[in-house]
Design an enzyme around this catalytic site. Sequence first.
Site, PDB file in Angstrom:
ATOM      1  N   GLY A  60      40.977 -13.708  46.739  1.00 52.57           N
ATOM      2  CA  GLY A  60      41.394 -12.486  47.416  1.00 52.57           C
ATOM      3  C   GLY A  60      40.341 -11.403  47.252  1.00 52.57           C
ATOM      4  O   GLY A  60      39.550 -11.438  46.301  1.00 52.57           O
ATOM      5  N   CYS A 101      39.857 -11.043  38.564  1.00 54.79           N
ATOM      6  CA  CYS A 101      39.440 -10.119  39.615  1.00 54.79           C
ATOM      7  C   CYS A 101      37.913 -10.146  39.741  1.00 54.79           C
ATOM      8  O   CYS A 101      37.208 -10.091  38.726  1.00 54.79           O
ATOM      9  CB  CYS A 101      39.909  -8.706  39.260  1.00 54.79           C
ATOM     10  SG  CYS A 101      39.493  -7.477  40.500  1.00 54.79           S
ATOM     11  N   LEU A 102      37.418 -10.200  40.968  1.00 49.02           N
ATOM     12  CA  LEU A 102      35.968 -10.248  41.174  1.00 49.02           C
ATOM     13  C   LEU A 102      35.289  -8.947  40.726  1.00 49.02           C
ATOM     14  O   LEU A 102      34.085  -8.938  40.490  1.00 49.02           O
ATOM     15  CB  LEU A 102      35.642 -10.534  42.648  1.00 49.02           C
ATOM     16  CG  LEU A 102      36.014 -11.930  43.162  1.00 49.02           C
ATOM     17  CD1 LEU A 102      35.722 -12.041  44.663  1.00 49.02           C
ATOM     18  CD2 LEU A 102      35.301 -13.031  42.404  1.00 49.02           C
ATOM     19  N   HIS A 160      44.553  -2.620  44.429  1.00 53.47           N
ATOM     20  CA  HIS A 160      43.200  -2.108  44.687  1.00 53.47           C
ATOM     21  C   HIS A 160      43.230  -0.960  45.698  1.00 53.47           C
ATOM     22  O   HIS A 160      42.442  -0.020  45.610  1.00 53.47           O
ATOM     23  CB  HIS A 160      42.299  -3.213  45.257  1.00 53.47           C
ATOM     24  CG  HIS A 160      41.751  -4.152  44.240  1.00 53.47           C
ATOM     25  ND1 HIS A 160      40.856  -3.755  43.279  1.00 53.47           N
ATOM     26  CD2 HIS A 160      41.945  -5.475  44.039  1.00 53.47           C
ATOM     27  CE1 HIS A 160      40.531  -4.803  42.526  1.00 53.47           C
ATOM     28  NE2 HIS A 160      41.175  -5.862  42.959  1.00 53.47           N
TER      29      HIS A 160
HETATM   30 CO    CO Z   1      40.987  -7.732  42.150  1.00 50.92          CO
END
Ligand code: CO
Length: 175
Positions: free
Chosen positions: A45, A100-101, A146
Amino acid sequence: MIREIIVYPDKRLKQVSKEVKLFDQNLHTLLDDMYETMVAKNGVGLASIQIAVPKQVLIINMPIDIDDNEERDQPKENTLEMINPIIVDKSGSEIHQEGCLSVPKVYEDIERFKYIKVEFFNRYGEKETIETDEFLAVAIQHEMEHLEGKLFIENFSYIKRKKFEKEWKKRQRDK
Ligand code: CO
């Protein structure tokens, strides 16, 4: 085009994303770039704020198994593109491990609603609704956070957060 993913503690991640008004070519290019960027980083995502674009745009693409050798794929046509999403119903709770990236290589259990119903727009400005109580619900809630300028680490307990900050600082130093 693959874009740069901004990483904690970059302050731009704290921006509250703005509603999308124009469902034009710029939006389509943004969505296409987000897909390329997410796949290049093996993510499931991505919210557009993670590439420093504060718009209410997120994508999710759950990898599918393509053979018995744990080979996985994320075909573009499987991408869920959500613009201006709003949770209109929710219930229950469930704990899942998330990553999370924008906070690479950190994984932690986070509590989310088990079931959500979300209204959103697709890239053509058409209204859609999705209901889910699968892992997709977790992913949507993570990405929607986010859009509010928040990261999943803000859900950590006080102790876990302290431990995280210490390890994160050490990691930045060791780089
Ligand atoms: Co994230």
